[in-house]
Design an enzyme around this catalytic site. Structure first.
Site, PDB file in Angstrom:
ATOM      1  CG  HIS A 473      -1.835   1.133   1.368  1.00  0.00           C
ATOM      2  ND1 HIS A 473      -3.201   1.021   1.296  1.00  0.00           N
ATOM      3  CD2 HIS A 473      -1.591   2.457   1.572  1.00  0.00           C
ATOM      4  CE1 HIS A 473      -3.754   2.203   1.453  1.00  0.00           C
ATOM      5  NE2 HIS A 473      -2.789   3.101   1.624  1.00  0.00           N
ATOM      6  CD  GLU A 474       1.615   3.486   3.598  1.00  0.00           C
ATOM      7  OE1 GLU A 474       0.507   3.221   4.088  1.00  0.00           O
ATOM      8  OE2 GLU A 474       1.902   4.611   3.141  1.00  0.00           O
TER       9      GLU A 474
END
Length: 508
Positions: A473-474
């Site tokens: 996600h990051e």
């Protein structure tokens, strides 16, 4: 030093190849094995040391299922190469073969119409298909999604939970039209959710099967009906199959004085207005709105919306609900950049290490401090991550706190996914940059990430399960991606008010 058009075309091909490989979660070695090439060759093509061949491009297109984009980049390169070298005569491509054999199904033309009646809406979708693949096509996947109150997702979800859309009320009918002869098509449900239906249109009926064979064309048509109580004022077309032309038509009562506008979005652009206007003409008391586009990109979405100026306005939320601060407002007040900001859609720069070691340490400290402040706003039971652009910094730094709150946060400098497990699962994710919703996102169960130390040395770390999801996600944030870009087409976001009724935690 300027580059030639041929060099730029080769670079575009390599970039397209690398993008699809990474999106599929394949290493260069894995892709080479699937394509039947030596791993070093794939690496050399991606690094621009070797130029692509036609055989390489065809195999890459077929293995990565890129919807024709890899092949198109190769054709652009190949056309320039042959222009420069004055090749011998080559036969022109077969009509309709704008992609290589093996690409699969192509929609040469889609015509979608929606008509407003007293008892609801009648939708008709007509698609002209061409089989550019090597196998017969025996079914076609179609979807129906409704959203009664698109400007109020929580209310819409509650409404459809209490009044779910059913297959029986759709009165779904489908046909195959081959040279003027209409054959009814059977269909089979795939997904049945309150506001979302997915089904296979089968190239068969009670009289037998009629597959669409390689090199053949046919037109299919299907229609369904939805009552006013379940259909909101919008009509969306999502490009899930390579498409050459798309036409959309709305047929609305002129007496209601309809006003229509359109929005579009794609993997590379935030939602914005349609690039060409919607036209209108009136006939026999009806207002006809039409819009068309050619060669729309894969995964693009086009939404026509309307309001009836002579209809009563929809009810609004009560004062108590309106006064309550939204989760996104709390995140904004904590300094988190919110969705819609250009910064979240721009790839960040790599840190120049070790020269920027102090910059790296400073950004890491600021990200960790922000995560600590956020604990006062929300309890993150499944871990939480924060990427530099979410605090307004344009460098490749992320900090992830594992689900185990006793574990130290993990900082990654210049992270790059180098390998991913072919095994994936779907779980609900949240994003600090639009915390009002949750989305069901597929992710690999394991990631190998290459990242840097402040002294510039690099190492590879493996992450699994929930931590792999947080890291993925990051890292997406650093590439200008949001998790909505990873969601399957047609799957709606879930308002945070409804989320805990869906699933309270990740399941690993």
């Amino acid at each position: 030093m300027t580059t030639s058009p041929l060099e730029r075309a080769a670079d575009s091909f390599a970039a397209e190849l690398g993008r699809h490989r990474i999106e599929r979660g394949l290493s260069k070695k894995q892709l080479a094995t699937l394509m039947g090439f030596d791993p070093s060759y794939v690496s050399h093509v991606e690094s621009r040391r070797h130029r692509p061949t036609e055989d390489f491009a065809r195999r890459a297109e077929a293995v990565l299922e890129a919807g024709g984009t890899i092949w198109q980049r190769f054709k652009e390169y190949d056309d320039l190469r042959h222009t420069r070298s004055s090749p011998p005569h080559r036969d022109p491509p077969t009509p309709g073969q704008w992609m290589p054999p093996g690409t699969g199904l192509i929609v040469e033309h889609e015509a979608a119409s929606l008509t407003h009646h007293e008892d609801g809406y009648h939708c008709v979708i007509r698609r002209s298909l061409y089989n550019a693949g090597t196998e017969p096509v025996t079914r076609y996947l179609a979807r129906v999604a409704v959203d009664r109150y698109p400007s109020d997702p929580g209310r819409s979800n509650r409404h459809h939970r209490d009044h779910p859309l059913t297959f029986s009320e759709l009165r779904l009918r489908a046909y195959r039209d081959d040279r003027g002869e209409r054959e009814p098509m059977h269909w089979r449900a795939k997904h049945d959710r309150d506001a979302f239906k997915e089904f296979w249109l089968l190239f068969e009926n009670a009289d037998g099967r009629f597959p669409l064979y390689p090199g053949d064309r046919a037109t299919i048509e299907y229609e369904y009906r939805v009552g006013h109580e379940k259909w909101g004022p919008w009509f969306q077309r999502a490009v899930r199959v390579p498409t050459r032309a798309l036409d959309v038509r709305l047929d609305l009562p002129a007496a209601l004085d309809p006003q229509v506008w359109g929005l579009e979005t794609s993997l590379s652009a935030e939602e914005g207005p349609l690039r060409t206007p919607v036209s209108r003409h009136d006939e026999r008391g009806r207002a006809i709105f039409e819009w068309a586009t050619e060669n729309p990109p894969l995964n693009a979405r086009y939404r026509l919306q309307w309001r009836f100026r002579h209809a009563p306005p929809p009810p609004t939320r009560n004062g108590a609900d309106a006064a309550r601060p939204r989760p996104s407002d709390r995140m904004r007040s904590a300094g988190i950049v919110q969705r819609g900001a250009d910064l979240l859609r721009q790839p960040v720069r790599q840190l120049d290490l070790p020269d920027e070691a102090e910059v790296a340490r400073d950004v890491v400290d600021r990200l960790r401090a922000a995560l600590s402040r956020l604990d006062e706003v929300h309890r993150f039971s499944r871990g939480v991550g924060l990427a530099a652009p979410q605090l307004g910094y344009t460098c490749a730094v992320v900090v992830i706190r594992p689900p185990d709150r006793l574990a130290e946060p993990v900082a990654l400098l210049n992270p790059r996914v180098v390998d991913a497990s072919p095994d994936t699962d779907e779980q609900y994710e949240a994003c600090l940059s639009f915390f009002d919703h949750r989305g069901l996102v597929p992710r690999p169960l394991r990631l190998d990430v290459e990242h840097a130390r402040p002294d510039g040395s690099r190492l590879i770390t493996s992450f699994e399960f929930g931590m792999a999801r947080l890291v993925a996600h990051e890292v997406d944030h650093l590439e200008g991606r949001l998790y909505v870009d990873r969601m399957a087409s047609g799957v709606p976001l879930v308002p945070v008010e409804e989320y805990h009724e869906v699933t309270p935690a990740w399941r690993y």
